[in-house]
Design an enzyme around this catalytic site. Structure first.
Site, mmCIF file in Angstrom:
data_model
loop_
_atom_site.group_PDB
_atom_site.id
_atom_site.type_symbol
_atom_site.label_atom_id
_atom_site.label_comp_id
_atom_site.label_asym_id
_atom_site.label_seq_id
_atom_site.Cartn_x
_atom_site.Cartn_y
_atom_site.Cartn_z
ATOM 1 N N TYR A 129 7.168 9.831 16.855
ATOM 2 C CA TYR A 129 7.063 9.469 15.065
ATOM 3 C C TYR A 129 8.201 10.042 15.121
ATOM 4 O O TYR A 129 9.118 9.574 13.916
ATOM 5 C CB TYR A 129 5.993 9.655 14.369
ATOM 6 C CG TYR A 129 5.989 9.424 12.667
ATOM 7 C CD1 TYR A 129 5.334 8.733 11.801
ATOM 8 C CD2 TYR A 129 6.545 10.235 11.621
ATOM 9 C CE1 TYR A 129 5.620 8.201 10.441
ATOM 10 C CE2 TYR A 129 6.779 9.915 10.498
ATOM 11 C CZ TYR A 129 5.984 9.175 9.700
ATOM 12 O OH TYR A 129 6.149 9.209 8.324
ATOM 13 N N ILE B 210 3.760 2.899 10.974
ATOM 14 C CA ILE B 210 2.344 3.717 11.506
ATOM 15 C C ILE B 210 2.731 5.002 11.866
ATOM 16 O O ILE B 210 3.829 5.780 12.224
ATOM 17 C CB ILE B 210 1.762 2.525 12.468
ATOM 18 C CG1 ILE B 210 2.820 2.540 13.205
ATOM 19 C CG2 ILE B 210 2.264 1.310 11.280
ATOM 20 C CD1 ILE B 210 2.551 1.500 14.753
ATOM 21 N N ARG C 220 0.987 -1.092 0.068
ATOM 22 C CA ARG C 220 -0.338 0.519 0.037
ATOM 23 C C ARG C 220 1.114 1.455 -0.033
ATOM 24 O O ARG C 220 2.607 1.346 -0.098
ATOM 25 C CB ARG C 220 -0.740 0.214 1.095
ATOM 26 C CG ARG C 220 -1.777 -0.785 0.773
ATOM 27 C CD ARG C 220 -2.460 -0.281 2.424
ATOM 28 N NE ARG C 220 -2.384 -1.144 3.383
ATOM 29 C CZ ARG C 220 -3.100 -0.236 4.879
ATOM 30 N NH1 ARG C 220 -3.611 0.957 3.924
ATOM 31 N NH2 ARG C 220 -2.053 0.067 6.217
#
Ligand code: CAA
Length: 241
Positions: free
Chosen positions: A147, A85, A12
């Site tokens: 992140y 993610i 993806r």
């Protein structure tokens, strides 16, 4: 015989574009994914690329998954650590679970995937490790302490390991995409995207996944053999480092 490439998170978004571009460049590609069976099956059908399910945040699953790929396609020459993610939250609302999930996938995932293929690359005196970091690992981003920390860690990982691989024909490089038109970026609140992000991108648009995939194809090639420990920034001019 064609070289073998694994792309994590390869079914993806940016990963799918990377898998497709590497196949187009003549590699035998294995696209890893963690959870979305439906998307993986659709990608497999459309792209004709083998898909393999395991979670990069789990070391033993990586060892088993890589063994499966190697049994089917052969030893891994190119590893693209793309799986990532987000669990965005302002720091005062950031839970330990959100911290751990992002560090485990986006940073420890690099160890879990690279360690099992490293000895083989050393033995064969060839390898390409390409880590997909982020603009937000370079500049930091509000709402993304987890992140940004993981993605900055990916850059340290890249530079240290590059020094170890250099004499063994293995290059280790990072790419820092800016804001790319994927589901991850589309999940950012529309108002934030329009008011706080897009106006800061000098080219005036989001990037396309294929624009990152072409960077990967170059770094994977023999032509890029003198480039190691580098960070290739592709962000439409948003941050110049
Ligand atoms: N840049 C600048 N300002 C931002 C911002 C950003 N990326 N994200 C949030 N803000 C601002 C908001 O505009 C808002 O400002 P005002 O108070 O002046 O209105 C303030 O920060 C607080 O934001 P919210 O009202 O949205 O607060 P919240 O607690 O409801 O949500 C959040 C916080 C979860 C961080 C949410 O704002 C958000 O998702 N922001 C986007 C964060 C982001 O940029 N993530 C990148 C995802 S894409 C990616 O990670 C791929 C990659 O590698 C680039």
């Amino acid at each position: 015989m064609a070289r073998v490439a694994i792309v994590t998170g390869g079914t993806r978004g940016i990963g799918a574009a990377i898998s497709t571009a590497l196949k187009g460049a003549g590699y035998d590609v294995a696209a890893n994914y963690a959870g979305n069976d439906e998307a993986a099956a659709a990608f497999n059908k459309e792209a004709g690329i083998a898909v393999f399910k395991w979670d990069v945040s789990d070391y033993d699953s990586c060892v088993a998954g890589i063994a499966e790929v190697e049994a089917e396609l052969g030893p891994v020459d190119i590893l693209v650590n793309n799986a990532g993610i987000t669990r965005d939250a302002m720091f005062h609302k950031l839970t330990k679970d959100k911290w751990d999930a992002v560090i485990d996938t986006n940073l420890s995932g690099l160890f879990n995937m690279t360690h099992p293929v490293w000895t083989g690359m050393r033995d064969r005196s060839f390898g390409r490790v390409i880590n997909i970091s982020s603009i937000n690992g370079q500049k930091g981003q509000m709402g993304q302490v987890n992140y940004s920390a993981a993605k900055a860690g990916d850059l340290g990982f890249t530079k240290a390991l590059a020094q170890e691989g250099a004499r063994k024909g293995i290059t280790v490089n990072a790419i820092c995409p800016g804001y790319i038109a994927t589901e991850m970026v589309k999940a950012v609140p529309q108002e934030v995207l329009e008011k706080s992000i897009l106006p800061h991108i000098p080219v005036g648009r989001l990037g396309e996944p294929e624009e990152i995939a072409r960077c990967v194809v170059f770094l994977a090639s023999d032509d890029a053999g003198f480039i190691t420990g580098a960070t290739l920034t592709a962000n439409g001019g948003q941050v110049m480092v």
